[in-house]
Design a protein around this motif. Structure first.
Motif, PDB file in Angstrom:
ATOM      1  N   MET A 164       1.025  -1.244   0.045  1.00 49.09           N
ATOM      2  CA  MET A 164      -0.052  -0.149   0.091  1.00 49.09           C
ATOM      3  C   MET A 164       0.758   1.485   0.042  1.00 49.09           C
ATOM      4  O   MET A 164       0.674   2.205  -0.497  1.00 49.09           O
ATOM      5  CB  MET A 164      -0.993   0.082   1.192  1.00 49.09           C
ATOM      6  N   LEU A 165       2.085   1.319   0.805  1.00 47.05           N
ATOM      7  CA  LEU A 165       2.800   2.481   0.894  1.00 47.05           C
ATOM      8  C   LEU A 165       3.552   2.543  -0.458  1.00 47.05           C
ATOM      9  O   LEU A 165       3.565   3.830  -1.002  1.00 47.05           O
ATOM     10  CB  LEU A 165       3.695   2.418   2.019  1.00 47.05           C
ATOM     11  N   ARG A 166       3.854   1.532  -1.083  1.00 46.10           N
ATOM     12  CA  ARG A 166       4.474   1.652  -2.342  1.00 46.10           C
ATOM     13  C   ARG A 166       3.725   2.165  -3.627  1.00 46.10           C
ATOM     14  O   ARG A 166       3.701   3.367  -4.269  1.00 46.10           O
ATOM     15  CB  ARG A 166       5.087   0.138  -3.069  1.00 46.10           C
ATOM     16  N   LEU A 167       2.270   1.843  -3.446  1.00 48.49           N
ATOM     17  CA  LEU A 167       1.313   2.356  -4.457  1.00 48.49           C
ATOM     18  C   LEU A 167       0.746   3.617  -4.074  1.00 48.49           C
ATOM     19  O   LEU A 167       0.772   4.482  -5.180  1.00 48.49           O
ATOM     20  CB  LEU A 167       0.114   1.405  -4.310  1.00 48.49           C
ATOM     21  N   ALA A 168       0.912   3.972  -3.025  1.00 42.48           N
ATOM     22  CA  ALA A 168       0.732   5.510  -2.704  1.00 42.48           C
ATOM     23  C   ALA A 168       1.653   6.592  -3.057  1.00 42.48           C
ATOM     24  O   ALA A 168       1.380   7.574  -3.250  1.00 42.48           O
ATOM     25  CB  ALA A 168       0.407   5.466  -1.161  1.00 42.48           C
ATOM     26  N   ALA A 169       2.850   5.932  -3.061  1.00 45.26           N
ATOM     27  CA  ALA A 169       4.134   7.028  -3.847  1.00 45.26           C
ATOM     28  C   ALA A 169       3.817   6.948  -5.258  1.00 45.26           C
ATOM     29  O   ALA A 169       4.732   7.736  -5.771  1.00 45.26           O
ATOM     30  CB  ALA A 169       5.207   6.110  -3.206  1.00 45.26           C
ATOM     31  N   GLU A 170       3.064   6.236  -5.909  1.00 47.00           N
ATOM     32  CA  GLU A 170       3.099   5.922  -7.186  1.00 47.00           C
ATOM     33  C   GLU A 170       1.604   6.632  -7.863  1.00 47.00           C
ATOM     34  O   GLU A 170       1.584   7.057  -8.915  1.00 47.00           O
ATOM     35  CB  GLU A 170       3.047   4.706  -7.952  1.00 47.00           C
ATOM     36  N   ARG A 171       0.718   6.742  -7.044  1.00 44.22           N
ATOM     37  CA  ARG A 171      -0.727   6.987  -7.457  1.00 44.22           C
ATOM     38  C   ARG A 171      -1.508   7.770  -6.489  1.00 44.22           C
ATOM     39  O   ARG A 171      -1.260   7.729  -5.217  1.00 44.22           O
ATOM     40  CB  ARG A 171      -1.343   6.129  -8.110  1.00 44.22           C
ATOM     41  N   ARG A 172      -2.363   8.410  -6.765  1.00 41.74           N
ATOM     42  CA  ARG A 172      -3.245   9.168  -5.947  1.00 41.74           C
ATOM     43  C   ARG A 172      -4.448   8.542  -5.197  1.00 41.74           C
ATOM     44  O   ARG A 172      -4.924   8.605  -4.341  1.00 41.74           O
ATOM     45  CB  ARG A 172      -3.898  10.564  -6.747  1.00 41.74           C
ATOM     46  N   THR A 173      -4.976   7.465  -6.154  1.00 39.52           N
ATOM     47  CA  THR A 173      -6.169   6.364  -5.670  1.00 39.52           C
ATOM     48  C   THR A 173      -5.610   5.312  -5.875  1.00 39.52           C
ATOM     49  O   THR A 173      -5.009   4.762  -6.555  1.00 39.52           O
ATOM     50  CB  THR A 173      -7.227   6.849  -6.515  1.00 39.52           C
ATOM     51  N   VAL A 174      -6.095   4.276  -4.626  1.00 38.61           N
ATOM     52  CA  VAL A 174      -5.841   3.006  -4.783  1.00 38.61           C
ATOM     53  C   VAL A 174      -6.949   2.087  -4.678  1.00 38.61           C
ATOM     54  O   VAL A 174      -7.640   2.498  -3.796  1.00 38.61           O
ATOM     55  CB  VAL A 174      -4.773   2.446  -3.647  1.00 38.61           C
ATOM     56  N   ASN A 175      -7.288   1.194  -5.508  1.00 38.87           N
ATOM     57  CA  ASN A 175      -8.689   0.341  -5.287  1.00 38.87           C
ATOM     58  C   ASN A 175      -8.292  -0.911  -4.364  1.00 38.87           C
ATOM     59  O   ASN A 175      -7.183  -1.597  -4.377  1.00 38.87           O
ATOM     60  CB  ASN A 175      -8.687  -0.365  -6.830  1.00 38.87           C
ATOM     61  N   VAL A 176      -9.008  -0.878  -3.261  1.00 42.97           N
ATOM     62  CA  VAL A 176      -9.302  -2.080  -2.324  1.00 42.97           C
ATOM     63  C   VAL A 176     -10.319  -2.708  -1.896  1.00 42.97           C
ATOM     64  O   VAL A 176     -11.235  -1.992  -1.887  1.00 42.97           O
ATOM     65  CB  VAL A 176      -8.292  -1.437  -0.992  1.00 42.97           C
ATOM     66  N   VAL A 177     -10.516  -4.136  -1.966  1.00 41.30           N
ATOM     67  CA  VAL A 177     -11.405  -4.708  -1.761  1.00 41.30           C
ATOM     68  C   VAL A 177     -11.932  -4.366  -0.161  1.00 41.30           C
ATOM     69  O   VAL A 177     -11.210  -4.238   0.629  1.00 41.30           O
ATOM     70  CB  VAL A 177     -10.900  -6.118  -1.464  1.00 41.30           C
ATOM     71  N   ALA A 178     -13.232  -4.237  -0.187  1.00 40.51           N
ATOM     72  CA  ALA A 178     -14.016  -3.881   0.954  1.00 40.51           C
ATOM     73  C   ALA A 178     -14.991  -5.008   1.479  1.00 40.51           C
ATOM     74  O   ALA A 178     -15.575  -4.823   2.722  1.00 40.51           O
ATOM     75  CB  ALA A 178     -14.591  -2.329   1.021  1.00 40.51           C
ATOM     76  N   ASP A 179     -15.212  -6.271   0.937  1.00 42.43           N
ATOM     77  CA  ASP A 179     -16.105  -7.140   1.328  1.00 42.43           C
ATOM     78  C   ASP A 179     -15.302  -8.487   1.880  1.00 42.43           C
ATOM     79  O   ASP A 179     -15.965  -9.270   2.005  1.00 42.43           O
ATOM     80  CB  ASP A 179     -16.681  -7.629   0.424  1.00 42.43           C
ATOM     81  N   GLN A 180     -14.133  -8.151   2.518  1.00 45.14           N
ATOM     82  CA  GLN A 180     -13.523  -9.376   3.049  1.00 45.14           C
ATOM     83  C   GLN A 180     -13.050  -8.780   4.276  1.00 45.14           C
ATOM     84  O   GLN A 180     -12.330  -7.651   4.513  1.00 45.14           O
ATOM     85  CB  GLN A 180     -12.108  -9.611   2.333  1.00 45.14           C
ATOM     86  N   TRP A 181     -13.344  -9.559   5.395  1.00 42.68           N
ATOM     87  CA  TRP A 181     -12.948  -9.020   6.834  1.00 42.68           C
ATOM     88  C   TRP A 181     -11.991  -9.808   7.517  1.00 42.68           C
ATOM     89  O   TRP A 181     -11.991 -11.056   7.319  1.00 42.68           O
ATOM     90  CB  TRP A 181     -14.329  -8.848   7.767  1.00 42.68           C
ATOM     91  N   GLY A 182     -11.340  -9.063   8.453  1.00 41.08           N
ATOM     92  CA  GLY A 182     -10.065  -9.983   9.088  1.00 41.08           C
ATOM     93  C   GLY A 182      -9.694  -9.325  10.109  1.00 41.08           C
ATOM     94  O   GLY A 182      -9.924  -8.268  10.488  1.00 41.08           O
ATOM     95  N   ASN A 183      -8.374 -10.133  10.732  1.00 36.09           N
ATOM     96  CA  ASN A 183      -7.645  -9.333  11.689  1.00 36.09           C
ATOM     97  C   ASN A 183      -6.478  -9.311  11.551  1.00 36.09           C
ATOM     98  O   ASN A 183      -5.520 -10.082  11.163  1.00 36.09           O
ATOM     99  CB  ASN A 183      -7.657 -10.257  13.263  1.00 36.09           C
ATOM    100  N   PRO A 184      -5.750  -7.907  10.949  1.00 37.33           N
ATOM    101  CA  PRO A 184      -4.459  -7.768  10.783  1.00 37.33           C
ATOM    102  C   PRO A 184      -3.520  -8.087  11.662  1.00 37.33           C
ATOM    103  O   PRO A 184      -3.739  -7.672  12.815  1.00 37.33           O
ATOM    104  CB  PRO A 184      -4.562  -6.164  10.347  1.00 37.33           C
ATOM    105  N   THR A 185      -2.464  -8.648  11.453  1.00 38.76           N
ATOM    106  CA  THR A 185      -1.555  -9.429  12.343  1.00 38.76           C
ATOM    107  C   THR A 185      -0.127  -9.001  12.166  1.00 38.76           C
ATOM    108  O   THR A 185       0.633  -9.280  11.172  1.00 38.76           O
ATOM    109  CB  THR A 185      -1.827 -10.887  12.364  1.00 38.76           C
ATOM    110  N   ASN A 186       0.445  -8.079  13.105  1.00 34.73           N
ATOM    111  CA  ASN A 186       1.740  -7.881  12.879  1.00 34.73           C
ATOM    112  C   ASN A 186       2.913  -8.976  13.013  1.00 34.73           C
ATOM    113  O   ASN A 186       2.541  -9.792  14.242  1.00 34.73           O
ATOM    114  CB  ASN A 186       2.037  -6.780  14.001  1.00 34.73           C
TER     115      ASN A 186
END
Length: 302
Positions: A164-186
């Motif tokens: 995501m950070l790499r894409l943000a350095a390349e473009r203004r808008t990023v398409n991301v899936v919003a109908d999958q839910w979970g627990n982000p884990t470091n």
């Protein structure tokens, strides 16, 4: 205590090494190719025996979810036969094993967070091989702890936060899936959980399957928004998020709509729970931005 982890350069093996480095009573050894190759089970026993560990952490795996649909034999050989080989080698040395598994063992169709004893119904080759790997490990080594996790990210390697950070350095808008839910884990939190289990008293260390994830839930689009919010506050790259559906993303392998895992059993048993995913994400974003922001900007300008 000496811990051997399968894998040298993956984000979990790297995270385990970093966490263990701050613990004077823990020595961590990373074993990977060519000395230990899960696709070549004959390499496993000698590599483990040579390290003389007290505990084996089975972290290496075939994790290319989409490619596994075309490389079924290789995924099976690594995630099932290879995992079984690690467990069997540990058994021969009278060692316990901690095996890392995944939310993909579930279909993702349930309405609530999954419990450890909910029916596993994998819908992908990757999920199927990881479930069979769980069974193989449990059958081969009675001293097993199987840890399922989900949405793992870290400052290392390739993962959602770094992408995501790499894409943000390349473009203004990023398409991301919003109908999958979970627990982000470091992965660093997961590493702390693994070492917490490994250093648990051997006399009363439980066996079985447990879930360990970051605390709290979100969807991928919400995860991305938080990453960009944190990065922007730190002077790093950020972008707007456009919500899309799983159908829009058109991945080869079906992703679970619900990857949420209940971690209550792990907390009851081991007295440990991961921090809120937002706080852990902020810490990882800060490390990436401080180390790599200049690199992101150079990539974006090429």
């Amino acid at each position: 205590m000496k811990i051997l982890v399968t894998g040298k350069h993956g984000q979990l093996a790297t995270s385990l090494a970093e966490v263990a480095d701050g613990m004077p009573h823990v020595t961590l050894i990373r074993a990977g190719r060519p000395e230990l190759d899960l696709a070549d089970p004959s390499s496993i026993p000698d590599a483990i025996a040579a390290a003389k560990p007290d505990v084996v952490v089975s972290a290496a795996a075939y994790t290319a979810v989409d490619r596994a649909e075309d490389e079924q034999d290789l995924a099976y050989r690594i995630n099932v036969v290879g995992a079984a080989g690690v467990a069997e080698a540990a058994t021969q040395l009278h060692l316990p094993i901690i095996h890392v598994s995944t939310d993909y063992v579930f279909s993702g169709d349930a309405p609530d967070p999954y419990l450890e004893d909910d029916e596993a119904e994998p819908r992908t080759v990757y999920g199927y091989t990881k479930l069979r790997g769980e069974h193989a490990v449990a059958s081969a080594n009675p001293k097993h702890v199987i840890l399922r996790t989900s949405w793992v990210y870290s400052p290392f390697g390739t993962n959602f936060v770094r992408t995501m950070l790499r894409l943000a350095a390349e473009r203004r808008t990023v398409n991301v899936v919003a109908d999958q839910w979970g627990n982000p884990t470091n992965a660093l939190d997961l590493a702390r959980a693994i070492i917490h289990v490994a250093t648990h008293s051997a006399r009363d260390r439980p066996t079985g399957v447990f879930h360990v994830t970051g605390t709290g839930e979100t969807n991928w689009a919400g995860f991305a928004r938080h990453i960009f919010q944190a990065s922007r506050a730190m002077g790093g790259p950020a972008a707007d998020v456009c919500d899309i559906t799983s159908a829009d993303y058109k991945a080869k392998a079906r992703r679970p709509p619900n990857s949420r895992l209940s971690c209550d059993k792990f907390e009851r048993t081991f007295g440990w729970r991961a921090p809120a995913w937002q706080a852990s994400t902020d810490a990882v974003v800060r490390r990436i931005v401080e180390a790599d922001y200049r690199g992101f900007m150079m990539q974006a300008s090429e």
